[in-house]
Design a protein around this motif. Sequence first.
Motif, PDB file in Angstrom:
ATOM      1  N   ASN A 240     -32.198  98.353 -28.704  1.00  0.00           N
ATOM      2  CA  ASN A 240     -31.336  99.408 -28.133  1.00  0.00           C
ATOM      3  C   ASN A 240     -30.118  99.696 -29.004  1.00  0.00           C
ATOM      4  OD1 ASN A 240     -32.891  99.818 -25.893  1.00  0.00           O
ATOM      5  ND2 ASN A 240     -31.714  98.418 -24.582  1.00  0.00           N
ATOM      6  N   LYS A 241     -29.975  98.924 -30.076  1.00  0.00           N
ATOM      7  CA  LYS A 241     -28.847  99.060 -31.010  1.00  0.00           C
ATOM      8  C   LYS A 241     -27.488  98.833 -30.347  1.00  0.00           C
ATOM      9  CE  LYS A 241     -30.951 101.826 -34.641  1.00  0.00           C
ATOM     10  NZ  LYS A 241     -32.308 101.401 -34.326  1.00  0.00           N
ATOM     11  N   GLN A 242     -27.436  98.084 -29.265  1.00  0.00           N
ATOM     12  CA  GLN A 242     -26.143  97.722 -28.671  1.00  0.00           C
ATOM     13  C   GLN A 242     -26.305  96.548 -27.703  1.00  0.00           C
ATOM     14  OE1 GLN A 242     -24.519  98.725 -25.346  1.00  0.00           O
ATOM     15  NE2 GLN A 242     -26.509  99.072 -24.414  1.00  0.00           N
ATOM     16  N   GLY A 243     -25.240  95.767 -27.605  1.00  0.00           N
ATOM     17  CA  GLY A 243     -25.238  94.641 -26.676  1.00  0.00           C
ATOM     18  C   GLY A 243     -24.029  93.755 -26.933  1.00  0.00           C
ATOM     19  N   ALA A 244     -23.703  92.931 -25.939  1.00  0.00           N
ATOM     20  CA  ALA A 244     -22.580  91.996 -26.084  1.00  0.00           C
ATOM     21  C   ALA A 244     -22.985  90.647 -25.494  1.00  0.00           C
ATOM     22  CB  ALA A 244     -21.341  92.531 -25.374  1.00  0.00           C
ATOM     23  N   ILE A 245     -22.763  89.608 -26.270  1.00  0.00           N
ATOM     24  CA  ILE A 245     -23.071  88.245 -25.832  1.00  0.00           C
ATOM     25  C   ILE A 245     -21.767  87.457 -25.810  1.00  0.00           C
ATOM     26  CG2 ILE A 245     -24.320  86.117 -26.433  1.00  0.00           C
ATOM     27  CD1 ILE A 245     -26.458  87.923 -27.767  1.00  0.00           C
ATOM     28  N   VAL A 246     -21.548  86.715 -24.718  1.00  0.00           N
ATOM     29  CA  VAL A 246     -20.373  85.843 -24.630  1.00  0.00           C
ATOM     30  C   VAL A 246     -20.861  84.430 -24.336  1.00  0.00           C
ATOM     31  CG1 VAL A 246     -18.146  85.432 -23.553  1.00  0.00           C
ATOM     32  CG2 VAL A 246     -19.031  87.775 -23.678  1.00  0.00           C
ATOM     33  N   ASN A 247     -20.506  83.501 -25.204  1.00  0.00           N
ATOM     34  CA  ASN A 247     -20.921  82.105 -25.059  1.00  0.00           C
ATOM     35  C   ASN A 247     -19.777  81.260 -24.501  1.00  0.00           C
ATOM     36  OD1 ASN A 247     -23.430  82.685 -26.299  1.00  0.00           O
ATOM     37  ND2 ASN A 247     -22.478  82.518 -28.332  1.00  0.00           N
ATOM     38  N   LEU A 248     -20.123  80.295 -23.662  1.00  0.00           N
ATOM     39  CA  LEU A 248     -19.119  79.373 -23.150  1.00  0.00           C
ATOM     40  C   LEU A 248     -19.015  78.189 -24.105  1.00  0.00           C
ATOM     41  CD1 LEU A 248     -17.459  79.393 -20.336  1.00  0.00           C
ATOM     42  CD2 LEU A 248     -19.220  81.136 -20.642  1.00  0.00           C
ATOM     43  N   ALA A 249     -17.951  78.182 -24.901  1.00  0.00           N
ATOM     44  CA  ALA A 249     -17.618  76.997 -25.693  1.00  0.00           C
ATOM     45  C   ALA A 249     -16.652  76.178 -24.841  1.00  0.00           C
ATOM     46  CB  ALA A 249     -17.034  77.406 -27.041  1.00  0.00           C
ATOM     47  N   SER A 250     -15.664  75.559 -25.431  1.00  0.00           N
ATOM     48  CA  SER A 250     -14.728  74.717 -24.683  1.00  0.00           C
ATOM     49  C   SER A 250     -13.622  74.267 -25.636  1.00  0.00           C
ATOM     50  CB  SER A 250     -15.463  73.475 -24.143  1.00  0.00           C
ATOM     51  OG  SER A 250     -14.528  72.514 -23.656  1.00  0.00           O
ATOM     52  N   ILE A 251     -12.486  73.899 -25.073  1.00  0.00           N
ATOM     53  CA  ILE A 251     -11.464  73.242 -25.912  1.00  0.00           C
ATOM     54  C   ILE A 251     -12.062  71.989 -26.547  1.00  0.00           C
ATOM     55  CG2 ILE A 251      -9.392  74.112 -24.740  1.00  0.00           C
ATOM     56  CD1 ILE A 251      -9.299  71.387 -23.183  1.00  0.00           C
ATOM     57  N   MET A 252     -13.095  71.424 -25.894  1.00  0.00           N
ATOM     58  CA  MET A 252     -13.719  70.214 -26.429  1.00  0.00           C
ATOM     59  C   MET A 252     -14.603  70.505 -27.646  1.00  0.00           C
ATOM     60  SD  MET A 252     -12.407  67.870 -24.812  1.00  0.00           S
ATOM     61  CE  MET A 252     -11.255  67.898 -23.443  1.00  0.00           C
ATOM     62  N   GLY A 253     -14.833  71.794 -27.921  1.00  0.00           N
ATOM     63  CA  GLY A 253     -15.555  72.170 -29.135  1.00  0.00           C
ATOM     64  C   GLY A 253     -14.614  72.438 -30.303  1.00  0.00           C
ATOM     65  N   LEU A 254     -13.312  72.390 -30.019  1.00  0.00           N
ATOM     66  CA  LEU A 254     -12.323  72.696 -31.059  1.00  0.00           C
ATOM     67  C   LEU A 254     -11.264  71.602 -31.169  1.00  0.00           C
ATOM     68  CD1 LEU A 254     -12.037  76.494 -30.220  1.00  0.00           C
ATOM     69  CD2 LEU A 254     -12.717  75.583 -32.447  1.00  0.00           C
ATOM     70  N   SER A 255     -11.534  70.475 -30.503  1.00  0.00           N
ATOM     71  CA  SER A 255     -10.601  69.344 -30.578  1.00  0.00           C
ATOM     72  C   SER A 255     -11.404  68.060 -30.389  1.00  0.00           C
ATOM     73  CB  SER A 255      -9.549  69.435 -29.459  1.00  0.00           C
ATOM     74  OG  SER A 255     -10.114  69.053 -28.214  1.00  0.00           O
TER      75      SER A 255
ATOM     76  N   ILE B 275      -8.894  80.031 -23.701  1.00  0.00           N
ATOM     77  CA  ILE B 275      -8.295  80.318 -22.383  1.00  0.00           C
ATOM     78  C   ILE B 275      -7.890  78.949 -21.875  1.00  0.00           C
ATOM     79  CG2 ILE B 275      -8.642  81.382 -20.118  1.00  0.00           C
ATOM     80  CD1 ILE B 275     -10.983  82.972 -21.276  1.00  0.00           C
ATOM     81  N   ASP B 276      -6.781  78.466 -22.418  1.00  0.00           N
ATOM     82  CA  ASP B 276      -6.567  77.008 -22.410  1.00  0.00           C
ATOM     83  C   ASP B 276      -5.163  76.559 -22.063  1.00  0.00           C
ATOM     84  OD1 ASP B 276      -5.261  77.865 -24.648  1.00  0.00           O
ATOM     85  OD2 ASP B 276      -6.060  76.311 -25.971  1.00  0.00           O
ATOM     86  N   GLY B 277      -4.350  77.468 -21.538  1.00  0.00           N
ATOM     87  CA  GLY B 277      -2.991  77.061 -21.168  1.00  0.00           C
ATOM     88  C   GLY B 277      -2.202  76.501 -22.352  1.00  0.00           C
ATOM     89  N   GLY B 278      -2.632  76.860 -23.566  1.00  0.00           N
ATOM     90  CA  GLY B 278      -1.908  76.417 -24.762  1.00  0.00           C
ATOM     91  C   GLY B 278      -2.428  75.126 -25.377  1.00  0.00           C
ATOM     92  N   PHE B 279      -3.501  74.567 -24.832  1.00  0.00           N
ATOM     93  CA  PHE B 279      -4.012  73.266 -25.302  1.00  0.00           C
ATOM     94  C   PHE B 279      -4.218  73.251 -26.822  1.00  0.00           C
ATOM     95  CE2 PHE B 279      -7.243  70.187 -26.374  1.00  0.00           C
ATOM     96  CZ  PHE B 279      -7.093  69.133 -25.496  1.00  0.00           C
ATOM     97  N   LEU B 280      -4.866  74.301 -27.338  1.00  0.00           N
ATOM     98  CA  LEU B 280      -5.226  74.300 -28.767  1.00  0.00           C
ATOM     99  C   LEU B 280      -4.066  74.737 -29.663  1.00  0.00           C
ATOM    100  CD1 LEU B 280      -8.822  75.809 -28.407  1.00  0.00           C
ATOM    101  CD2 LEU B 280      -8.260  73.449 -29.051  1.00  0.00           C
ATOM    102  N   ALA B 281      -2.977  75.196 -29.038  1.00  0.00           N
ATOM    103  CA  ALA B 281      -1.824  75.611 -29.843  1.00  0.00           C
ATOM    104  C   ALA B 281      -0.996  74.416 -30.281  1.00  0.00           C
ATOM    105  CB  ALA B 281      -0.960  76.580 -29.028  1.00  0.00           C
ATOM    106  N   GLN B 282      -1.275  73.247 -29.734  1.00  0.00           N
ATOM    107  CA  GLN B 282      -0.450  72.061 -30.018  1.00  0.00           C
ATOM    108  C   GLN B 282      -0.718  71.530 -31.416  1.00  0.00           C
ATOM    109  OE1 GLN B 282      -0.042  69.589 -26.045  1.00  0.00           O
ATOM    110  NE2 GLN B 282      -2.084  70.476 -26.141  1.00  0.00           N
TER     111      GLN B 282
END
Length: 259
Positions: free
Chosen positions: A139-154, A252-259
Amino acid sequence: MAGFDPIEAFSLKGQVAVVTGGGKGIGRGVALGLARSGAAVHVLDRDLAAAEDAVAMLKAEGHRARAHHVDVGDEASIDAAMATIAAEGSLDVLVNNAGLAIRKPSVDLSVADWDAVLKVNLTGVFLCARSAARHMIANKQGAIVNLASIMGLSGGGLYPNISYQATKGAVVNLTRALAVEWAPSGVRVNAVAPTWVRTDFIKPLTDNPDLLARMNAMTPLGRIAEIDEVVGGIVYLASPAAAMVTGHTLAIDGGFLAQ
Ligand SMILES: NC(=O)c1ccc[n+]([C@@H]2O[C@H](COP(=O)([O-])OP(=O)(O)OC[C@H]3O[C@@H](n4cnc5c(N)ncnc54)[C@H](O)[C@@H]3O)[C@@H](O)[C@H]2O)c1
């Protein structure tokens, strides 16, 4: 861009959305958010009763919705559901939300535990994205959103959860790679990285007052999140308002990853 209203673009009116693990928790909240934004919503869950209950809630508000019995570890059940959905018109949005955690010390984690988490959190995300994208690319269009986590970046720190952390980290880079591969086909791929969100998923953690206090203290905004606080970011990434956003992981982490 001619004809692009940046505020109207938050609407999903006329679109068809799929949410895996949409029977409970964050997925259920996302299903409602997508429906209130105008999408017809297909709730895929391995717990059919939960999916049907979520769909009943959506229908009670007058939204179009359907439940499907799908285990994201099962390629055949995914492909069958996606094909049924796409055959009825379009498949515009996929939220890869189903997830699993087995929290044990790494030295005690069996290969069976490891494999079980990989199957849902990583293989499941790949299989659902692959299946949906076949229709989206056509269809030449679409949007995918995956659930990662702060635990995937820390590295976390409060309790061991290695297979979860490894898979959520992989989801962040799978998101980038699929975004780059599918961008020429008009398919956007993004992720969100929530902090702890109050659902059954983390009940064993939040039931422990000392642990909950430490989770709150580790979050600059001073508390864990509620389901409704992560829905908006997911609906945004799914919508045309994010037309120029792809390959991104939104904290969407209340600042967790900004530390
Ligand atoms: N709750 C949190 O603190 C938190 C934080 C960050 C990320 N996440 C992620 O958000 C997602 C949703 O988490 P939640 O807290 O809502 O979990 P939850 O346990 O409350 O709900 C998960 C839903 O997914 C379904 N599900 C599980 N395995 C499935 C499978 N193999 N096939 C189909 N459906 C399946 C369950 O039946 C359930 O309806 C997960 O990917 C999780 O890793 C959660």
